[in-house]
Write a protein that holds these residues in place. Structure first.
Motif, PDB file in Angstrom:
ATOM      1  N   ALA A 159      -7.674  14.267   3.538  1.00 47.34           N
ATOM      2  CA  ALA A 159      -8.370  15.328   2.809  1.00 47.34           C
ATOM      3  C   ALA A 159      -9.525  15.604   3.299  1.00 47.34           C
ATOM      4  N   GLY A 160     -10.353  14.620   3.768  1.00 48.49           N
ATOM      5  CA  GLY A 160     -11.693  14.827   4.375  1.00 48.49           C
ATOM      6  C   GLY A 160     -12.854  14.710   3.351  1.00 48.49           C
TER       7      GLY A 160
ATOM      8  N   LEU B  40       5.434   9.089   2.186  1.00 46.20           N
ATOM      9  CA  LEU B  40       4.515   9.075   3.178  1.00 46.20           C
ATOM     10  C   LEU B  40       3.671  10.456   3.469  1.00 46.20           C
ATOM     11  N   ALA B  41       4.534  11.628   3.474  1.00 44.99           N
ATOM     12  CA  ALA B  41       3.829  12.630   3.528  1.00 44.99           C
ATOM     13  C   ALA B  41       2.757  13.027   2.562  1.00 44.99           C
ATOM     14  N   ARG B  42       3.115  12.727   1.310  1.00 42.32           N
ATOM     15  CA  ARG B  42       1.800  13.026   0.182  1.00 42.32           C
ATOM     16  C   ARG B  42       0.597  11.896   0.467  1.00 42.32           C
ATOM     17  N   ILE B  43       0.908  10.811   1.145  1.00 43.37           N
ATOM     18  CA  ILE B  43       0.080   9.702   1.351  1.00 43.37           C
ATOM     19  C   ILE B  43      -1.003  10.390   2.472  1.00 43.37           C
ATOM     20  N   ALA B  44      -0.468  11.081   3.610  1.00 38.92           N
ATOM     21  CA  ALA B  44      -1.072  11.578   4.489  1.00 38.92           C
ATOM     22  C   ALA B  44      -1.970  12.560   4.023  1.00 38.92           C
TER      23      ALA B  44
ATOM     24  N   ASP C  54       2.712   4.535  12.475  1.00 37.46           N
ATOM     25  CA  ASP C  54       2.368   5.017  13.952  1.00 37.46           C
ATOM     26  C   ASP C  54       3.370   6.154  14.237  1.00 37.46           C
ATOM     27  N   ARG C  55       4.504   6.113  13.957  1.00 39.20           N
ATOM     28  CA  ARG C  55       5.600   7.033  14.435  1.00 39.20           C
ATOM     29  C   ARG C  55       5.311   8.280  13.496  1.00 39.20           C
ATOM     30  N   LEU C  56       5.189   8.034  12.376  1.00 39.05           N
ATOM     31  CA  LEU C  56       4.643   9.416  11.458  1.00 39.05           C
ATOM     32  C   LEU C  56       3.318   9.893  11.583  1.00 39.05           C
TER      33      LEU C  56
END
Length: 289
Positions: free
Chosen positions: A81-82, A72-76, A32-34
């Motif tokens: 990606a949409g 986590l940044a790569r997971i996002a 959530d924080r990220l």
């Protein structure tokens, strides 16, 4: 009332959602924080988080991607990606990087085992060394003082710039290479010289004079050479494991009664971006006489 208590039928408490998603409540608060997995609702009075049942799939994907040690940044990037195909491509790109890194670490571990066990000669014997004659060629070049950690990025950028310049000067006329005029390591900064053979010497000299000053681009004639070389994979190119290839060629030269006759070099004959970790991409070479 606690944060784990239910609120209404559409929403799940953080505890109930964590159980369904197979994640801990602590992980959900972090995500959530990220901004990776934002609750459907946060109670303004209590701060309790509530999630929609439809968020379970995203949460499970987060958990699975974390099993690949994906940051986590790569997971996002993957999940946002949409488009499923784009998301799959981003995952594939990440995993290709993992495989390249692991292959490089495997090569490094083998190199270090040889060093530590005193089996350097046995290790060097795994490299097949051959001779090749290279004719005189005109090269357009950039020279840089750089340490080993910055070297790969500079090689890729400089060879790209020089190849583009060569295309404007009659075309690329041979295989690009990087010559080392002194050692490049964690402590020593060379210099290294990126070289691309070019077809039209006059056009290349004019290009360097008019447009190459920012990178101190020069043009010179590389004399005909006899090279002793060994071919290595993309994984073996990384420093310091590439040192084993250089040492193997040096050992072979001495054993054959030859002597070095110029700066050692890396000859890049393959498409780096398209190559896999185990694909041959580079010749480690020494001019000999």
């Amino acid at each position: 009332m606690t944060e784990d208590d239910g609120v209404d039928e559409e929403l799940l408490s953080i505890g109930a959602f964590a159980a369904r998603a197979r994640l801990s409540a602590k992980a959900l608060r972090l995500y959530d924080r990220l901004g990776l997995l934002v609750p459907a609702r946060v109670d303004p009075a209590t701060g309790y988080r509530y999630y929609a049942a439809g968020q379970v799939e995203r949460a499970r994907l987060v958990a699975l991607l974390r099993q690949l040690d994906m940051p986590l940044a790569r997971i996002a990037e993957v999940l946002d990606a949409g488009d499923g195909g784009v998301a799959a491509d981003r995952l594939a790109a990440y995993w290709a990087g993992v495989e390249t890194r692991v292959a490089g670490q495997r090569a490094l571990a083998e190199y270090l085992r040889g060093r530590l066990s005193g089996r350097s000669s046995e290790m060097h014997g795994k490299f097949a060394v051959e001779l090749v004659d290279v004719p005189e060629q005109v090269v357009i070049t950039e020279k840089r003082h750089t340490l080993a950690p910055e070297l790969p990025a500079w090689i890729g950028a400089s060879l790209g710039r020089l190849a583009a310049a060569a295309e404007e000067c009659g075309g690329v006329a041979g295989v690009p290479f990087v010559a080392y005029h002194a050692e490049v390591s964690l402590e020593s900064d060379g210099p290294a010289e990126a070289c691309v053979p070019v077809a039209d010497e006059a056009a290349a000299r004019a290009w360097a004079e008019q447009r190459g000053r920012a990178w101190e681009t020069t043009v010179r004639v590389e004399p005909a050479r006899r090279l002793a070389y060994t071919r290595i994979s993309k994984a073996q190119v990384a420093h310091p494991q590439i040192l084993a290839a250089f040492e193997a060629v040096e050992e072979w030269i001495a054993a054959e009664g030859l002597s070095q006759a110029g700066p050692c070099r890396e000859v890049y004959f393959a498409d780096w971006d398209a190559a896999g970790a185990e694909d041959p991409v580079c010749d480690v070479a020494f001019p000999v006489k």
